[in-house]
Design a protein around this motif. Structure first.
Motif, short mmCIF file in Angstrom:
data_model
loop_
_atom_site.label_atom_id
_atom_site.label_comp_id
_atom_site.label_asym_id
_atom_site.label_seq_id
_atom_site.Cartn_x
_atom_site.Cartn_y
_atom_site.Cartn_z
N ASN A 103 -3.81 -10.91 1.76
CA ASN A 103 -4.15 -11.36 3.12
C ASN A 103 -2.97 -11.32 4.09
N HIS A 104 -1.76 -11.61 3.59
CA HIS A 104 -0.60 -11.74 4.48
C HIS A 104 0.29 -10.50 4.54
N HIS A 105 0.14 -9.60 3.57
CA HIS A 105 1.12 -8.50 3.51
C HIS A 105 0.51 -7.11 3.46
N SER A 106 -0.79 -7.00 3.39
CA SER A 106 -1.40 -5.67 3.33
C SER A 106 -1.17 -4.92 4.65
N MET A 107 -0.73 -3.65 4.54
CA MET A 107 -0.56 -2.78 5.71
C MET A 107 -1.37 -1.51 5.46
N LEU A 108 -2.62 -1.54 5.89
CA LEU A 108 -3.55 -0.44 5.65
C LEU A 108 -3.75 0.34 6.94
N PHE A 109 -3.27 1.59 6.94
CA PHE A 109 -3.42 2.45 8.11
C PHE A 109 -3.99 3.80 7.67
N ASN A 110 -5.09 4.20 8.32
CA ASN A 110 -5.75 5.46 7.99
C ASN A 110 -6.06 5.55 6.50
N ARG A 111 -6.60 4.43 5.98
CA ARG A 111 -7.02 4.34 4.57
C ARG A 111 -5.86 4.51 3.58
N LYS A 112 -4.64 4.32 4.06
CA LYS A 112 -3.49 4.38 3.17
C LYS A 112 -2.76 3.04 3.20
N GLU A 113 -2.48 2.51 2.00
CA GLU A 113 -1.78 1.22 1.89
C GLU A 113 -0.29 1.48 1.77
N TYR A 114 0.50 0.83 2.70
CA TYR A 114 1.94 1.05 2.73
C TYR A 114 2.73 -0.05 2.01
N VAL A 115 2.04 -1.05 1.51
CA VAL A 115 2.71 -2.09 0.70
C VAL A 115 2.28 -1.89 -0.74
N ARG A 116 3.22 -1.51 -1.57
CA ARG A 116 2.87 -1.06 -2.92
C ARG A 116 2.47 -2.18 -3.87
N TRP A 117 2.55 -3.41 -3.42
CA TRP A 117 2.18 -4.53 -4.30
C TRP A 117 0.73 -4.97 -4.12
N ILE A 118 0.03 -4.36 -3.18
CA ILE A 118 -1.35 -4.79 -2.92
C ILE A 118 -2.28 -4.41 -4.07
N ASP A 119 -2.17 -3.17 -4.56
CA ASP A 119 -3.01 -2.80 -5.71
C ASP A 119 -2.67 -3.65 -6.93
N ASP A 120 -1.38 -3.97 -7.10
CA ASP A 120 -0.97 -4.85 -8.20
C ASP A 120 -1.57 -6.24 -8.03
N ALA A 121 -1.67 -6.69 -6.78
CA ALA A 121 -2.23 -8.02 -6.51
C ALA A 121 -3.71 -8.07 -6.91
N VAL A 154 -1.67 2.14 -11.32
CA VAL A 154 -2.37 0.95 -11.76
C VAL A 154 -3.84 1.25 -12.05
N LYS A 155 -4.34 2.40 -11.56
CA LYS A 155 -5.73 2.74 -11.82
C LYS A 155 -5.98 2.92 -13.32
N TRP A 156 -4.92 3.43 -14.05
CA TRP A 156 -5.08 3.62 -15.49
C TRP A 156 -5.14 2.26 -16.21
N ASP A 157 -4.29 1.34 -15.76
CA ASP A 157 -4.36 -0.03 -16.33
C ASP A 157 -5.73 -0.63 -16.07
N ALA A 158 -6.21 -0.47 -14.82
CA ALA A 158 -7.50 -1.04 -14.45
C ALA A 158 -8.63 -0.41 -15.24
N THR A 159 -8.54 0.89 -15.49
CA THR A 159 -9.57 1.58 -16.27
C THR A 159 -9.62 1.05 -17.70
N LEU A 160 -8.43 0.84 -18.27
CA LEU A 160 -8.36 0.31 -19.64
C LEU A 160 -8.89 -1.13 -19.70
N TRP A 161 -8.53 -1.92 -18.69
CA TRP A 161 -9.01 -3.30 -18.66
C TRP A 161 -10.51 -3.35 -18.34
#
Length: 887
Positions: A103-121, A154-161
């Motif tokens: 909520n406080h740190h996501s930077m989504l522009f043109n469907r691209k996330e510029y903060v690399r910890w959002i997918d981890d979150a 992280v998509k591979w981790d998510a797929t496994l989980w």
């Protein structure tokens, strides 16, 4: 002067930095400084704390989730629902921190996330929900990560989980799809090393959970090769050894168990590895004496006090491999008797004993150990239903055998002189006293040498078929002591099992309560029956001395033998004993009411076993003695069976039609259908059922006197029918004032029946609707505000993300009601109920009589509040929520 200038410079710099800081905090513009700022703060200020909280929760779970070594261990132990509830605070904090990161740190522009910890979150949030065992929400979140971050590792981790989650939900096809997707990309794409290490473990978990043990072997082996964590590799080796053991590769299992022991595992794992090493001992490759010596040494270790049942079981396995059946049984008995906490092991040992005796066959000790097994057998045990069925059959067998043994012994006593009877009874009592003294000495010896387990001469507490009942003091003493231990001292009366009596509609014939003791006064007053095995009256009070009493005793023996023949035939598939029993029955009771059925069963058995002479003999008995019977027609006309089935099918269809009208409340129409069927149908075996259904419909449309008349007709005309017990029970209830027999009992019966009936009529079971958790407290003894505060604290700690709402109202002059709401369905509410009801903090200082707790649907809540009758609703709650939960 310098200091003032420096002060001004620092002040201006600070203000400038503050402006830059505030400006950089915004996520609405995509600039370098903002990306740097949000990447740093997202990671170190928020995400890191959430990740640490998740790790703490997982560590706590690892300490609290207990492994059941009687089963193949899971690759990862996620614990029980209670274990998951206990780590809710840590997991909720992880979810909260992940949410703040997004909520406080996501930077989504043109469907691209510029903060690399959002997918981890998002991934962190999904894992926390997984450990909370909220698998539906976890799956949605993992799916979100896979779909929205396809370029991230992280998509591979998510797929496994995702596969991991579907495994826990037993969605095997979905789990397989995700695992196969990863496997197909292994050589084509750069998959993170941690995923490669975890992948074979999840695949192994996938197969183990489906009991596909051999399929799990290559993945367990690969997991051992790839992983370096000492504790994890040790666990995997132990699991692989268990799999080899269960699939018959005992040599491979032995090698792995030996490796586990050398890796310095936990005490419990090391112990079980040693035990299993003994079980996988190869008789052809070595002497078992050294192994048995090592196990007996383990028995002496005080640390193994609670594991002695497992040690004895391992000794029994070695004895079995040595083909020493006597020693095998001896150690199995010690395993059962020494079991303290491990009910799974007790069930396993008792079951093996029961099966051993059953195979002999020796049915009486087999029944005892099946009964012991069923007392502790978990419902998820392999072949549970089959074991339960066999136990029930044997229990029925032994009950009938005891009837024969007891009545035969009583009749033998009846033929003796009074002096001889007294001598026999004195001898029995002396034997019981001696047996008790022997057991006391044995117990003292065990106490002085508890670990050795070498007490010889242990005898089974069972009687042999055909032996005189009263010559076995162990059977008598055991029977009485077990009864008193289980039920206490009970008056001999109908429904003696129930402390709070209610009208019971039984499906079996009521016990014959006619006294067989001529010395007892014939009165309506309650008879005091002696149950003390050291009291002579216990053995003398039921001796049949008059012709009527002897006839009644014979009838009991005949009925029991008739039952035994069919139990041996249909329940145990033991045709030899069935033939012996039926032949003995015909010899002893040639004029018994069921002799035709017995002749026909013997005819069928002899025909199948190709004993043509005996089959012909039975056939002639049926054709000459009962020429007009259905059995005679079945023998002479092969098509007669088809005709009978057609008649029965028509009758069944008519009954279903009449019963359907009764269920819909069309009682008069049901009566018309029943009358028509009674008059026109050829299959008269169903007539009692039609008469019973007609009586019930009469009871719904006419007064009680009309119902009583109908019930008296049924009990008089159809005493041998299956509806007789039901009709008799109802007749006893309605035909006379219950208060005249036992005022308090009648009052309790009426109140219980009325409460149950009222609960069924008032409330509807709707598990998918929203529910409330309700706590009723005695306002005189429990402080409302303190209790609400404790519940609020509990919710904050264990359910902080559920937005639960607490309310309270006055229920009546004595009780106040606290409700917790905002649950989506029954399952969520029941999980909450199961968690809070065992919480010491919430219920500290409360006495059991000062509170009631339950859950209730939003539809039932207003009905309950209007009636304010907790006891009525609790009947409904226990039936539809608690009992369903246990199944």
């Amino acid at each position: 002067m310098i200091s003032n200038r420096l002060y001004k410079i620092l002040t201006v710099a600070s203000i400038g930095l503050a402006i830059i800081f505030v400006y950089s905090c915004s996520t609405k513009r995509n600039t370098f400084t903002r990306r740097v700022y949000h990447n740093l703060t997202a990671h170190f200020n928020v995400y890191w704390n959430g990740e640490q909280s998740l790790k703490e929760g997982v560590a706590t779970l690892g300490k609290t989730a207990k492994d059941n070594y009687s089963k193949i261990l899971p690759v990862f132990n996620y614990g029980t629902k209670e274990n998951a509830t206990a780590i809710n605070p840590a997991m909720d904090r992880a979810i909260e921190k992940a949410t703040l990161t997004i909520n406080h740190h996501s930077m989504l522009f043109n469907r691209k996330e510029y903060v690399r910890w959002i997918d981890d979150a998002y991934f962190l949030m999904a894992k926390a929900r997984f450990y909370k065992q909220d698998y539906s929400m976890a799956r949605r979140t993992f799916d979100f990560v896979i779909k929205n971050y396809p370029q991230s590792n992280v998509k591979w981790d998510a797929t496994l989980w995702m596969a991991r989650t579907n495994i826990q939900m037993k969605e095997w096809e979905k789990a397989s799809a995700f695992l196969e997707n990863i496997q197909s990309k292994m050589d084509k794409e750069s998959i993170p090393l941690n995923v490669q290490k975890l992948f074979p473990l999840i695949y192994a978990e996938y197969y183990l959970n489906q009991q596909k043990l051999k399929d799990a072997i290559p993945f367990l082996s690969r997991g051992i090769e790839l992983n370096t964590n000492h504790q994890l590799v040790t666990r995997l080796k132990f699991i692989l050894a268990q799999v080899y053991q269960q699939t018959g590769s005992e040599k491979s299992a032995s090698q792995l168990y030996a490796q586990v022991i050398k890796r310095n595992p936990s005490y419990e794992m090391a112990f079980n590895a040693k035990i299993n090493l003994a079980k996988t001992f190869d008789r052809s490759s070595g002497d078992s004496r050294s192994l048995m010596k090592e196990l007996k040494k383990m028995l002496k270790d005080p640390k193994n006090k609670d594991f002695r049942d497992q040690i004895y079981y391992a000794l029994s396995e070695i004895a079995l491999k040595d083909k020493n059946d006597t020693l095998n049984i001896h150690y199995l008995k010690l395993s059962v008797s020494s079991s303290t906490t491990n009910t799974y092991q007790k069930a396993t040992s008792a079951l093996q004993l029961a099966d051993t005796y059953f195979a002999k066959p020796d049915y009486q000790p087999s029944q005892i150990y099946y009964d012991t097994c069923m007392q502790v057998l978990p419902t998820d045990f392999p072949n549970y239903k089959l074991i339960e069925s066999k136990a029930n059959v044997l229990t029925n067998l032994i009950e009938n055998l005891k009837v024969v043994q007891l009545q035969d012994s009583l009749q033998r006593l009846a033929k003796m002189s009074e002096m001889d009877r007294g001598l026999i009874v004195s001898r029995i009592i002396q034997n019981i006293i001696k047996e008790e003294e022997r057991k006391q000495e044995e117990d003292k010896l065990r106490a002085s040498m508890p670990a050795l387990g070498q007490i010889q001469g242990e005898q089974g507490s069972t009687t042999k078929t055909g032996s005189w009942y009263f010559y076995n003091p162990q059977a008598i003493s055991l029977g009485f002591s077990e009864f008193i231990k289980k039920w206490g001292r009970r008056t001999l009366e109908d429904n003696w099992r129930l402390s709070n009596k209610r009208m019971v509609i039984a499906e079996n014939k009521p016990a014959d309560t006619t006294s067989t003791d001529s010395t007892l006064a014939k009165s309506d007053s309650a008879k005091v029956i002696s149950t003390d095995p050291k009291n002579p009256k216990t053995y003398l009070q039921n001796i049949p001395l008059t012709p009527e009493q002897i006839a009644a005793s014979d009838a009991k023996i005949a009925d029991a033998m008739y039952n035994l023949g069919f139990i041996y035939l249909d329940g145990l598939m033991d045709t030899t004993k069935s033939i012996q029993t039926f032949e003995n029955y015909l010899q002893r009771f040639p004029n018994h009411k069921d002799r035709l059925k017995v002749y026909y069963q013997l005819y069928k058995i002899y025909t199948v076993t190709k004993n043509n002479a005996k089959a012909e003999e039975c056939k002639n008995q049926i054709l000459t003695g009962y020429p007009d019977s259905d059995y005679a027609k079945l023998i002479t006309d092969p098509d007669y069976y088809l005709e009978l089935m057609a008649v029965k099918e028509r009758a069944d269809a008519r009954y279903a039609e009449a019963f359907g009208e009764f269920k819909m409340g069309h009682y008069n129409l049901a009566i018309i259908y029943c009358n028509d069927a009674i008059q026109t149908l050829l299959d008269k075996k169903l007539t009692p059922k039609f008469e019973m259904l007609k009586a019930l419909a009469i009871g719904k449309t006419q007064n009680t006197d009309s119902l009583v008349v109908a019930l008296r007709y049924i009990t008089a005309k159809y005493p041998d029918s299956e509806v007789f017990p039901f009709a008799k029970n109802m007749l006893d209830h309605y035909a006379k004032p219950v208060a005249a027999v036992a005022p308090e009992q009648a009052k309790q019966q009426a109140a219980a029946a009325q409460t149950e009936k009222m609960a069924e009529s008032l409330y509807a079971f709707k598990p998918e609707t929203g529910h409330f958790y309700i706590l009723l407290i005695n306002s005189a003894n429990v402080n409302l505000n303190v209790t609400k505060t404790k519940i609020s604290d509990y919710n904050s700690k264990y359910n902080s993300l559920d937005n639960l709402i607490i309310n309270s109202v006055i229920l009546d002059n004595n009780w106040q009601m606290i409700s917790v709401s905002n649950f989506a369905d029954m399952k969520k509410t029941l999980d909450y109920y199961n968690g809070i009801r065992i919480n010491d903090y919430v219920f500290s200082k409360m006495q059991p009589d000062d509170f009631r707790q339950f859950i209730i649907s939003s539809d039932n809540y207003p009905i309950f509040y209007k009636n304010k009758d907790a006891e009525t609703y609790l009947k409904f709650f226990n039936k539809y929520y608690i009992k369903n939960q246990k199944q």
